[in-house]
Structures are given as structure tokens and as C-alpha cells.
Design a protein around this motif. Structure first.
Motif, mmCIF file in Angstrom:
data_model
loop_
_atom_site.group_PDB
_atom_site.id
_atom_site.type_symbol
_atom_site.label_atom_id
_atom_site.label_comp_id
_atom_site.label_asym_id
_atom_site.label_seq_id
_atom_site.Cartn_x
_atom_site.Cartn_y
_atom_site.Cartn_z
ATOM 1 N N UNK A 255 58.396 -126.810 -13.506
ATOM 2 C CA UNK A 255 58.314 -125.499 -14.166
ATOM 3 C C UNK A 255 58.903 -124.377 -13.316
ATOM 4 N N UNK A 256 60.093 -124.617 -12.785
ATOM 5 C CA UNK A 256 60.748 -123.573 -12.010
ATOM 6 C C UNK A 256 62.069 -124.012 -11.424
ATOM 7 N N UNK A 257 62.765 -123.032 -10.841
ATOM 8 C CA UNK A 257 64.025 -123.299 -10.148
ATOM 9 C C UNK A 257 63.702 -124.088 -8.880
ATOM 10 N N UNK A 258 64.461 -125.136 -8.649
ATOM 11 C CA UNK A 258 64.213 -126.025 -7.516
ATOM 12 C C UNK A 258 65.475 -126.267 -6.709
ATOM 13 N N UNK A 259 65.281 -126.558 -5.426
ATOM 14 C CA UNK A 259 66.376 -127.012 -4.577
ATOM 15 C C UNK A 259 66.497 -128.517 -4.755
ATOM 16 N N UNK A 260 67.718 -128.976 -4.948
ATOM 17 C CA UNK A 260 67.995 -130.397 -5.098
ATOM 18 C C UNK A 260 68.994 -130.801 -4.024
ATOM 19 N N UNK A 261 68.724 -131.895 -3.338
ATOM 20 C CA UNK A 261 69.689 -132.450 -2.391
ATOM 21 C C UNK A 261 69.949 -133.884 -2.821
ATOM 22 N N UNK A 262 71.226 -134.171 -3.081
ATOM 23 C CA UNK A 262 71.649 -135.524 -3.466
ATOM 24 C C UNK A 262 72.445 -136.138 -2.332
ATOM 25 N N UNK A 263 72.136 -137.390 -2.015
ATOM 26 C CA UNK A 263 72.774 -138.104 -0.911
ATOM 27 C C UNK A 263 74.283 -138.132 -1.077
ATOM 28 N N UNK B 289 63.697 -132.721 -4.023
ATOM 29 C CA UNK B 289 63.512 -131.919 -5.227
ATOM 30 C C UNK B 289 62.304 -131.046 -4.927
ATOM 31 N N UNK B 290 62.542 -129.768 -4.656
ATOM 32 C CA UNK B 290 61.477 -128.882 -4.205
ATOM 33 C C UNK B 290 61.554 -127.547 -4.928
ATOM 34 N N UNK B 291 60.461 -127.191 -5.614
ATOM 35 C CA UNK B 291 60.407 -125.913 -6.328
ATOM 36 C C UNK B 291 60.509 -124.766 -5.334
ATOM 37 N N UNK B 292 61.346 -123.793 -5.643
ATOM 38 C CA UNK B 292 61.499 -122.619 -4.789
ATOM 39 C C UNK B 292 60.277 -121.731 -4.971
ATOM 40 N N UNK B 293 59.597 -121.441 -3.868
ATOM 41 C CA UNK B 293 58.390 -120.624 -3.875
ATOM 42 C C UNK B 293 58.744 -119.192 -3.488
ATOM 43 N N UNK B 294 58.319 -118.201 -4.267
ATOM 44 C CA UNK B 294 58.689 -116.812 -3.977
ATOM 45 C C UNK B 294 58.123 -116.278 -2.664
ATOM 46 N N UNK B 295 57.039 -116.854 -2.165
ATOM 47 C CA UNK B 295 56.424 -116.365 -0.927
ATOM 48 C C UNK B 295 56.838 -117.170 0.308
ATOM 49 N N UNK B 296 57.843 -118.029 0.166
ATOM 50 C CA UNK B 296 58.344 -118.830 1.283
ATOM 51 C C UNK B 296 59.661 -118.244 1.784
ATOM 52 N N UNK B 297 59.769 -118.102 3.099
ATOM 53 C CA UNK B 297 61.016 -117.614 3.701
ATOM 54 C C UNK B 297 61.941 -118.811 3.915
ATOM 55 N N UNK B 298 63.090 -118.792 3.280
ATOM 56 C CA UNK B 298 64.093 -119.845 3.435
ATOM 57 C C UNK B 298 65.189 -119.327 4.354
ATOM 58 N N UNK B 299 65.752 -120.219 5.161
ATOM 59 C CA UNK B 299 66.847 -119.809 6.021
ATOM 60 C C UNK B 299 67.793 -120.959 6.272
ATOM 61 N N UNK B 300 69.016 -120.598 6.556
ATOM 62 C CA UNK B 300 70.054 -121.571 6.886
ATOM 63 C C UNK B 300 70.089 -121.714 8.399
ATOM 64 N N UNK B 301 70.002 -122.931 8.885
ATOM 65 C CA UNK B 301 70.097 -123.194 10.320
ATOM 66 C C UNK B 301 71.552 -123.408 10.682
ATOM 67 N N UNK B 302 71.972 -122.828 11.764
ATOM 68 C CA UNK B 302 73.346 -122.965 12.234
ATOM 69 C C UNK B 302 73.443 -124.082 13.265
ATOM 70 N N UNK B 303 74.535 -124.803 13.222
ATOM 71 C CA UNK B 303 74.808 -125.841 14.204
ATOM 72 C C UNK B 303 75.609 -125.204 15.336
ATOM 73 N N UNK B 304 75.183 -125.452 16.570
ATOM 74 C CA UNK B 304 75.912 -124.916 17.728
ATOM 75 C C UNK B 304 76.925 -125.956 18.190
ATOM 76 N N UNK B 305 78.160 -125.542 18.291
ATOM 77 C CA UNK B 305 79.231 -126.412 18.782
ATOM 78 C C UNK B 305 79.563 -125.994 20.211
ATOM 79 N N UNK B 306 79.588 -126.956 21.080
ATOM 80 C CA UNK B 306 79.882 -126.673 22.488
ATOM 81 C C UNK B 306 81.262 -127.125 22.863
#
Length: 70
Positions: free
Chosen positions: A36-44, A53-70
């Protein structure tokens, strides 16, 4: 045609508070009737199997993690 899919690496926090590698795939969002809501889907990346398959929660802080290249 340009491929606009977003490639992601999926990890899950286990009971020992360690990160488990769940695989690499492509992320999207969609309305899921069962959740019953918008969800994040990740397909292999390899076979299209549903990794997340995870419903997006309005009170959850989502963030993109960056990969460090050396």
C-alpha cells in the motif's frame, strides 16, 4: 537508447551488526499494492530476481553512500 537504470550494491545489517552483501542490481521505485505505498525495488543484475522490496517510509532518512576510489 540510453540505459537510465541505477546500478546499486545492496547490503543488509545482520543480527551481529555486521553488513551482509546481498548482491548488485538495479534500483527503481513503484507503487506496490500489497504494501500500500511507493516502494524501493532492487532487481539482481544477473537474473532480475527481486533482492529488495521495501515501502518508503516518510519518517526515514534515506541517503546515497559514495564509494571512495583511491
Amino acid at each position: 537508447m540510453t540505459d537510465t537504470r541505477r546500478r546499486v550494491k545492496l547490503y543488509a545489517l545482520n543480527a551481529e551488526r555486521q553488513w551482509d552483501d546481498r548482491g548488485t542490481g538495479h534500483v527503481s521505485s513503484s507503487y506496490v499494492d500489497r504494501l500500500k505505498g511507493i516502494s524501493l525495488l532492487v532487481r539482481a543484475e544477473a537474473d532480475g530476481a527481486l533482492l529488495l522490496e521495501s515501502k518508503i517510509q516518510p519518517d526515514t532518512a534515506y541517503q546515497k553512500q559514495q564509494v571512495k576510489h583511491y
